[in-house]
Scaffold this motif. Structure first.
Motif, PDB file in Angstrom:
ATOM      1  N   UNK A 139       0.821  -1.212   0.000  1.00 41.88           N
ATOM      2  CA  UNK A 139       0.000   0.000   0.000  1.00 41.88           C
ATOM      3  C   UNK A 139       0.855   1.262   0.000  1.00 41.88           C
ATOM      4  N   UNK A 140       2.078   1.163   0.486  1.00 36.10           N
ATOM      5  CA  UNK A 140       2.985   2.320   0.487  1.00 36.10           C
ATOM      6  C   UNK A 140       3.581   2.571  -0.887  1.00 36.10           C
ATOM      7  N   UNK A 145       9.415  -6.652  -4.395  1.00 35.55           N
ATOM      8  CA  UNK A 145      10.325  -5.915  -3.536  1.00 35.55           C
ATOM      9  C   UNK A 145       9.856  -5.957  -2.084  1.00 35.55           C
ATOM     10  N   UNK A 146       8.539  -5.859  -1.875  1.00 32.20           N
ATOM     11  CA  UNK A 146       8.004  -5.929  -0.514  1.00 32.20           C
ATOM     12  C   UNK A 146       8.288  -7.291   0.115  1.00 32.20           C
ATOM     13  N   UNK A 191       4.289   1.540   8.453  1.00 27.36           N
ATOM     14  CA  UNK A 191       4.654   0.752   7.267  1.00 27.36           C
ATOM     15  C   UNK A 191       3.873   1.189   6.032  1.00 27.36           C
ATOM     16  N   UNK A 192       2.752   1.830   6.244  1.00 26.36           N
ATOM     17  CA  UNK A 192       1.989   2.325   5.110  1.00 26.36           C
ATOM     18  C   UNK A 192       2.420   3.703   4.663  1.00 26.36           C
ATOM     19  N   UNK A 202       9.479  -0.116   5.652  1.00 22.44           N
ATOM     20  CA  UNK A 202      10.045  -1.241   6.398  1.00 22.44           C
ATOM     21  C   UNK A 202      10.700  -0.800   7.702  1.00 22.44           C
ATOM     22  N   UNK A 203      11.232   0.427   7.745  1.00 17.64           N
ATOM     23  CA  UNK A 203      11.876   0.908   8.968  1.00 17.64           C
ATOM     24  C   UNK A 203      10.862   1.145  10.085  1.00 17.64           C
TER      25      UNK A 203
END
Length: 312
Positions: free
Chosen positions: A54-55, A61-62, A204-205, A210-211
């Motif tokens: 969603x980001x 890649x996710x 995360x969105x 990821x951080x």
């Protein structure tokens, strides 16, 4: 044979039923507290991929980001956690035995020692893993590109902060459980995990992506650690000693971290060089810990006695 042993007639005899209920009352919050973090991790794994996509991150890649975070970063982070669990388990019977003997001074000394050991063990692991993140990752795992290694190294450097936080949470939980205050660490950890799940969903969105998982874990254990420290000092009557418990291990860790960072810049990459830097860092921290007083000679006395007995 047990029934023939002389008993203390001054003490009331506990029935099986009352003993059973006491065990249940103690074990339930301990068990729930032990299950909170794994359950939180399971929920995070379900949220992570969807929120990363969603980001704006592509599905492949996710998936790769999640794989490197859960398979590489968390694997290294969990190694010092075993030491934290050992410290916690050793504190429970020690504290409870001191309370049973009504020996408040010994209970406070052991509580202070447990807190100091938590920082002595957790702080250098945090600093070293943050300073040598890329070298440690390349030592343990294979990366298809330099970019993936750098990005995973950033994740590990940030997540390394959770090591010292988790170590202190475990130590304070052991002290409180030994004092029959087992509900306190369960509630504080539950509060931290609830905030962690919320932050994982929101961060995360966003562009943090990821951080956000690392930031959420840092927030979780901070929320659990601070009240635990407060209740430990409240119930034990332990005086605050930030210099010996916190500042000295931090100073020794900072000196070690500066040394390994310099060596990491001067020495070439490679597994043998990384192992050499790690060994130098361990030796340097031992020296700095003794020099600053983070580790005292009295702490080494039991090990020295065991070594003499083994030699004999």
């Amino acid at each position: 044979e047990f029934r023939e042993l002389p008993q203390n007639e001054k003490l009331p005899v506990n029935s099986v039923k009352s003993t059973l209920w006491r065990l249940v009352a103690f074990s339930i919050p301990v068990t729930i507290g032990a299950c909170i973090v794994p359950i939180s991790g399971f929920i995070d794994s379900g949220l992570l991929l969807g929120r990363l996509i969603q980001a704006g991150i592509e599905a492949d890649e996710a998936t790769a980001l999640y794989g490197r975070y859960s398979g590489y970063v968390l694997t290294l982070i969990n190694v010092p956690s075993a030491v934290a669990a050992a410290i916690s388990m050793s504190l429970v019977p020690t504290i409870s035995a001191a309370i049973a003997r009504r020996d408040g001074n010994y209970m406070r000394r052991q509580s202070a020692l447990g807190l100091r050991l938590a920082f002595v063990v957790g702080m250098p692991c945090t600093v070293a893993m943050a300073a040598l993140s890329e070298r440690l990752l390349s030592l343990m795992f294979h990366f298809t590109s330099e970019a993936n290694l750098v990005k995973t190294g950033h994740m590990l450097s940030l997540s390394a902060v959770t090591i010292v936080l988790f170590t202190v949470v475990q130590a304070t939980s052991g002290i409180l459980q030994g004092m029959k205050k087992q509900w306190v660490p369960m509630v504080t950890l539950l509060a931290g995990v609830c905030v962690k799940i919320f932050l994982n969903y929101t961060l995360k969105g966003s562009q943090i992506n990821i951080y956000g998982a690392s930031l959420a874990s840092i927030t979780c254990y901070t929320i659990s650690m601070l009240p635990n420290l407060y209740f430990v000092h409240k119930y034990t009557g332990l005086k605050a000693e930030p210099v010996s418990i916190f500042l000295k291990p931090t100073l020794a860790s900072a000196l070690m971290g500066a040394l390994v960072m310099l060596l990491s810049r001067w020495l070439p990459s490679g597994r043998l060089w990384t192992i050499l830097i790690v060994l130098v860092g361990i030796a340097a921290y031992a020296g700095f810990a003794l020099l600053t007083g983070a580790v005292q000679k009295s702490d080494l006395a039991p090990l020295l006695r065991r070594g003499k007995k083994g030699a004999e």
